[in-house]
Scaffold this motif. Structure first.
Motif, PDB file in Angstrom:
ATOM      1  N   ASP A 260     -22.484   1.368  28.206  1.00  0.00           N
ATOM      2  CA  ASP A 260     -22.595   2.498  29.135  1.00  0.00           C
ATOM      3  C   ASP A 260     -23.585   2.243  30.278  1.00  0.00           C
ATOM      4  OD1 ASP A 260     -20.837   4.799  28.195  1.00  0.00           O
ATOM      5  OD2 ASP A 260     -21.826   4.247  26.334  1.00  0.00           O
ATOM      6  N   ASN A 261     -23.305   1.171  31.025  1.00  0.00           N
ATOM      7  CA  ASN A 261     -24.001   0.883  32.271  1.00  0.00           C
ATOM      8  C   ASN A 261     -22.948   0.582  33.331  1.00  0.00           C
ATOM      9  OD1 ASN A 261     -27.101   0.802  32.149  1.00  0.00           O
ATOM     10  ND2 ASN A 261     -26.553  -0.218  30.242  1.00  0.00           N
ATOM     11  N   GLN A 262     -23.344  -0.107  34.389  1.00  0.00           N
ATOM     12  CA  GLN A 262     -22.410  -0.487  35.449  1.00  0.00           C
ATOM     13  C   GLN A 262     -22.480  -1.992  35.686  1.00  0.00           C
ATOM     14  OE1 GLN A 262     -23.236   2.059  38.865  1.00  0.00           O
ATOM     15  NE2 GLN A 262     -23.550   3.815  37.535  1.00  0.00           N
ATOM     16  N   LEU A 263     -22.681  -2.727  34.622  1.00  0.00           N
ATOM     17  CA  LEU A 263     -22.815  -4.180  34.711  1.00  0.00           C
ATOM     18  C   LEU A 263     -21.468  -4.811  35.070  1.00  0.00           C
ATOM     19  CD1 LEU A 263     -25.007  -4.622  31.517  1.00  0.00           C
ATOM     20  CD2 LEU A 263     -25.785  -4.757  33.898  1.00  0.00           C
ATOM     21  N   SER A 264     -21.520  -5.872  35.868  1.00  0.00           N
ATOM     22  CA  SER A 264     -20.294  -6.519  36.330  1.00  0.00           C
ATOM     23  C   SER A 264     -20.363  -8.021  36.062  1.00  0.00           C
ATOM     24  CB  SER A 264     -20.097  -6.253  37.827  1.00  0.00           C
ATOM     25  OG  SER A 264     -21.219  -6.703  38.562  1.00  0.00           O
TER      26      SER A 264
ATOM     27  N   ASN B 274     -17.953  -0.180  27.907  1.00  0.00           N
ATOM     28  CA  ASN B 274     -18.059   0.794  29.002  1.00  0.00           C
ATOM     29  C   ASN B 274     -18.959   0.313  30.134  1.00  0.00           C
ATOM     30  OD1 ASN B 274     -16.384   2.675  27.582  1.00  0.00           O
ATOM     31  ND2 ASN B 274     -18.150   3.238  26.341  1.00  0.00           N
ATOM     32  N   ASN B 275     -18.617  -0.848  30.680  1.00  0.00           N
ATOM     33  CA  ASN B 275     -19.239  -1.384  31.881  1.00  0.00           C
ATOM     34  C   ASN B 275     -18.138  -1.762  32.860  1.00  0.00           C
ATOM     35  OD1 ASN B 275     -22.365  -1.816  31.802  1.00  0.00           O
ATOM     36  ND2 ASN B 275     -21.712  -2.270  29.710  1.00  0.00           N
ATOM     37  N   LYS B 276     -18.428  -2.705  33.759  1.00  0.00           N
ATOM     38  CA  LYS B 276     -17.423  -3.182  34.712  1.00  0.00           C
ATOM     39  C   LYS B 276     -17.277  -4.696  34.593  1.00  0.00           C
ATOM     40  CE  LYS B 276     -18.463   0.542  38.004  1.00  0.00           C
ATOM     41  NZ  LYS B 276     -18.927   0.872  39.377  1.00  0.00           N
TER      42      LYS B 276
ATOM     43  N   PHE C 137     -16.469  -4.382  23.146  1.00  0.00           N
ATOM     44  CA  PHE C 137     -16.014  -4.833  24.465  1.00  0.00           C
ATOM     45  C   PHE C 137     -15.144  -3.825  25.213  1.00  0.00           C
ATOM     46  CE2 PHE C 137     -16.355  -8.437  21.515  1.00  0.00           C
ATOM     47  CZ  PHE C 137     -17.329  -9.200  22.142  1.00  0.00           C
ATOM     48  N   VAL C 138     -14.722  -2.738  24.573  1.00  0.00           N
ATOM     49  CA  VAL C 138     -13.804  -1.796  25.208  1.00  0.00           C
ATOM     50  C   VAL C 138     -14.443  -1.133  26.434  1.00  0.00           C
ATOM     51  CG1 VAL C 138     -12.524  -1.260  23.100  1.00  0.00           C
ATOM     52  CG2 VAL C 138     -14.545   0.089  23.681  1.00  0.00           C
ATOM     53  N   GLY C 139     -13.579  -0.589  27.317  1.00  0.00           N
ATOM     54  CA  GLY C 139     -14.082   0.114  28.491  1.00  0.00           C
ATOM     55  C   GLY C 139     -14.451  -0.793  29.639  1.00  0.00           C
ATOM     56  N   ASN C 140     -14.019  -2.062  29.575  1.00  0.00           N
ATOM     57  CA  ASN C 140     -14.202  -3.019  30.674  1.00  0.00           C
ATOM     58  C   ASN C 140     -12.816  -3.500  31.095  1.00  0.00           C
ATOM     59  OD1 ASN C 140     -17.308  -3.643  30.783  1.00  0.00           O
ATOM     60  ND2 ASN C 140     -16.775  -3.687  28.611  1.00  0.00           N
ATOM     61  N   ARG C 141     -12.297  -2.950  32.179  1.00  0.00           N
ATOM     62  CA  ARG C 141     -10.911  -3.224  32.562  1.00  0.00           C
ATOM     63  C   ARG C 141     -10.628  -4.694  32.815  1.00  0.00           C
ATOM     64  NH1 ARG C 141      -9.039   1.658  36.681  1.00  0.00           N
ATOM     65  NH2 ARG C 141      -9.266   3.370  35.192  1.00  0.00           N
TER      66      ARG C 141
END
Length: 276
Positions: A157-161, A181-183, A207-211
């Motif tokens: 639950d961050n915005q890491l890419s 749940n990151n990017k 690992f889910v939530g990372n498209r």
């Protein structure tokens, strides 16, 4: 001579006792710099860190006792920082690496932004790193793998890419890993997804939530989801065909009954008509 030896021995003991007392009652300069810069980089709108002041930074520990809320001491050094759910903002100071005795860092459930400083690599005793549920961006530093004692990495639950560093799979002690749940993008590192018997080292929930992420164990989850969807579609189609068959059979029966009635009516009419 004997008296001189006894005097020197007693003096040595006094010096050792003095040095031990000094270390236990005065701050390590590295810890002081670590705490001071960490506080400067963090915004504290709820005033939860009001006791984090310069006067305390100069002497945060007394043996195993800490004078700072959220800090735990061990033998006069900061060895644990737990500042969770305090509505903190700002960023993580690279000077955090000065707390060289730190074994656990938990800044989870705040609103901290910016990047994870690569300088964390210098926390060679770090066993727990929890930065989850913040607003952190940028890439995961590959040099985190230099923290060889890491047991827990929680960054969900961050915005890491960017990709998950392959090097993290080499952390032999790693027992909990969550970047959900990151990017993030790219293939999941082999050493993080290797099977242990019939199970992966870390399952799909890590690992889910990372498209942009792909590979085992996410592909296994997608397959099972695909099967579930196909099963639902199959049931729907099966139900539709069954309903169509029942409807068709009903129409056929209705037509036969109607034809039979019409034939009977025609017979009655022909009998009632006069002969010419």
């Amino acid at each position: 001579m004997a008296r001189n030896h006894r005097f020197r021995y007693r003096l040595l003991l006094l010096l050792i006792a003095f040095e031990t007392t000094r270390r236990l009652t005065s701050a390590d300069p590295n810890d002081e710099a670590c705490l001071k810069n960490l506080r400067q980089n963090l915004e504290d709108p709820a005033s939860n860190l009001r006791n984090w002041t310069s006067s305390v930074f100069s002497n945060p520990c007394s043996g195993f006792t800490s004078y700072l809320p959220g800090a735990t001491c061990n033998n006069g050094r900061i060895y644990k920082l737990s500042l969770t759910s305090l509505s903190l903002r700002g960023s993580i100071s690279p000077f955090l690496s000065n707390c060289t005795n730190l074994q656990s860092l938990d800044l989870s459930s705040n609103q901290i932004s910016g990047e994870i400083p690569p300088d964390i690599q210098f926390l060679v005793n770090l066993a727990v790193l929890n930065l989850s549920s913040n607003r952190l961006s940028g890439e995961i530093p590959p040099l985190l793998a230099l923290c060889a004692y890491l047991n827990v990495i929680d960054l969900h639950d961050n915005q890491l890419s960017g990709p998950i560093p392959q090097q993290l799979g080499l952390l032999a002690r790693l027992s909990a890993f969550d970047v959900s749940n990151n990017k993030l993008s790219g293939q999941i590192p082999t050493y993080l997804s290797n099977r242990t018997g019939t199970f992966p080292r870390f399952n799909a929930s890590s690992f889910v939530g990372n498209r942009g992420l792909y590979g085992y164990p996410l592909q296994e989850m997608m397959k099972s989801k695909g099967l579930s969807v196909m099963a639902i579609v199959g049931i729907g189609l099966g139900s539709g065909v069954a309903s169509l068959m029942i409807s068709f059979t009903g129409v056929c029966i209705w037509l036969r009954i109607t034809e039979k009635k019409m034939a009977e009516e025609e017979g009655k009419i022909s009998q009632s008509m006069p002969d010419y």
